[in-house]
Design a protein around this motif. Structure first.
Motif, short mmCIF file in Angstrom:
data_model
loop_
_atom_site.label_atom_id
_atom_site.label_comp_id
_atom_site.label_asym_id
_atom_site.label_seq_id
_atom_site.Cartn_x
_atom_site.Cartn_y
_atom_site.Cartn_z
N PHE A 7 0.85 -1.19 0.00
CA PHE A 7 0.00 0.00 0.00
C PHE A 7 0.89 1.24 0.00
O PHE A 7 2.04 1.21 0.45
CB PHE A 7 -0.93 0.02 1.22
N PRO A 8 0.38 2.35 -0.53
CA PRO A 8 1.19 3.58 -0.60
C PRO A 8 1.33 4.24 0.77
O PRO A 8 0.43 4.13 1.62
CB PRO A 8 0.40 4.48 -1.55
N LEU A 9 2.47 4.91 0.98
CA LEU A 9 2.75 5.60 2.23
C LEU A 9 3.06 7.07 1.97
O LEU A 9 3.61 7.43 0.93
CB LEU A 9 3.97 4.98 2.92
N SER A 10 2.70 7.89 2.93
CA SER A 10 3.17 9.28 2.96
C SER A 10 4.20 9.34 4.09
O SER A 10 3.86 9.19 5.27
CB SER A 10 2.03 10.25 3.25
N CYS A 11 5.44 9.52 3.72
CA CYS A 11 6.52 9.41 4.70
C CYS A 11 6.79 10.74 5.41
O CYS A 11 6.56 11.82 4.85
CB CYS A 11 7.79 8.92 4.02
N ALA A 12 7.29 10.63 6.63
CA ALA A 12 7.57 11.82 7.44
C ALA A 12 8.78 12.57 6.89
O ALA A 12 9.71 11.98 6.34
CB ALA A 12 7.83 11.41 8.88
N VAL A 13 8.75 13.87 7.04
CA VAL A 13 9.84 14.74 6.60
C VAL A 13 10.38 15.51 7.81
O VAL A 13 9.61 15.97 8.65
CB VAL A 13 9.37 15.73 5.51
N GLN A 14 11.70 15.63 7.88
CA GLN A 14 12.35 16.43 8.92
C GLN A 14 12.95 17.68 8.27
O GLN A 14 13.69 17.59 7.29
CB GLN A 14 13.44 15.62 9.62
N HIS A 15 12.60 18.83 8.84
CA HIS A 15 13.01 20.11 8.25
C HIS A 15 14.22 20.70 8.97
O HIS A 15 14.21 21.86 9.39
CB HIS A 15 11.84 21.09 8.28
N TYR A 16 15.28 19.91 9.11
CA TYR A 16 16.48 20.42 9.77
C TYR A 16 17.11 21.53 8.94
O TYR A 16 17.04 21.53 7.71
CB TYR A 16 17.48 19.29 9.98
N ALA A 17 17.78 22.46 9.62
CA ALA A 17 18.29 23.66 8.96
C ALA A 17 19.32 23.36 7.88
O ALA A 17 19.50 24.16 6.94
CB ALA A 17 18.89 24.61 10.00
N TRP A 18 20.01 22.22 7.97
CA TRP A 18 21.07 21.91 7.01
C TRP A 18 20.53 21.35 5.69
O TRP A 18 21.29 21.12 4.75
CB TRP A 18 22.08 20.92 7.62
#
Length: 288
Positions: A7-18
């Protein structure tokens, strides 16, 4: 009815400054290609895409026919998907986190603990160490990727201490002489001398580091302007790191750690206690 396994997933994103900004980031482009509802902000860094069931980034399931809302929930209710050995060994949890990184500016120097130390740190300070697992990593380059990994051979470090007086000033004459004298000794003596040198560097007073780094930057800039090649002391990289993090002691770490440039498809493995830092580029990270 058979349990739906794909099944399709929407994966988590991390918005680190680098991370790279907006759609310039491989992470942002992957997110947009997999989740029709995703909206990319061009003024926000997209540093890491997490594919897994980590508590800080449990992937969402994009299939209304499935009652569970996240991958972690689905795994907990469908334990056979792990296989008996993995299920028993890791208490019914997915034992790895697959990441994609998109690096614009250098990350801090770090080393992951082994399993025993990870459990100890988690018990002592769970707010800082939320995961009791160790984190061996394999970095696989998706684009040209540059990073630091593990200590250089002692002979290389000694050469830098000779060619970079600003570094030698921070280390001190005694520790420098100890390292030079260890090149013909056994590995334990060399390791002890290396530890002493690196400790002297990392414990240097901030104002002294800033002063010596400024002198080094000035010297490299003047030599480069005169047409001299400064690659024997990693001149271009030193200036790049100083521009990103002015006065930061980590700029001197390039003289202690191996500098690797990976082509797409090439990889490096990072076991516990190996110091490393990612500098620029995109890659995928299966992390234990």
């Amino acid at each position: 009815m058979a349990v739906q396994q794909v099944f399709p997933l929407s994966c988590a994103v991390q918005h680190y400054a680098w991370g790279k900004m907006g759609s310039n980031s491989e992470v942002a482009r992957l997110l947009a290609s997999s989740d029709p509802q995703a909206r990319i902000s061009e003024d926000k860094p997209y540093a890491e895409l997490w594919m897994g069931s980590h508590p800080r980034g449990d992937a969402k399931i994009l299939d209304n026919r499935i009652s569970q809302k996240t991958l972690g929930q689905w795994i907990s209710e469908n334990q056979d998907c792990l296989g008996s050995k993995v299920k028993d060994t890791f208490n019914g949890k997915l034992p790895f986190l697959f990441k994609v990184l998109s690096v614009e500016t250098a990350l801090s120097i770090q080393a992951h603990p082994n399993k025993e130390l990870a459990e100890k740190l988690h018990l002592q300070a769970p707010q800082h160490y939320p995961d009791a697992n160790h984190k061996p990593e394999m970095a696989i380059a998706l684009t040209s990727f540059q990073g630091l990994c593990g200590f250089r051979p002692v002979e290389e470090i000694v050469t830098f201490l000779t060619k970079v007086p600003e570094l030698r000033f921070l280390i001190g004459d005694n520790a420098t002489a100890q390292l030079k004298g260890s090149t013909s000794s056994d590995s334990q003596v060399a390791a002890s001398a290396l530890q002493s040198c690196f400790s002297h560097l990392m414990k240097s007073e901030k104002n002294v580091v800033v002063e010596q780094l400024s002198l080094l930057v000035k010297r490299i800039s003047q030599q480069a302007a005169a047409g001299n090649n400064m690659e024997d002391i990693c001149g271009e990289l030193l200036l790049q790191l100083h521009q990103q993090y002015p006065g930061d002691i980590g700029c001197f770490a390039i003289y202690f750690l191996n500098l690797l440039t990976l082509k797409p498809g090439e990889a490096m493995f990072l076991e516990a206690n190996v110091p490393h830092a990612y500098l620029k580029g995109g890659g995928s990270w299966p992390s234990g």
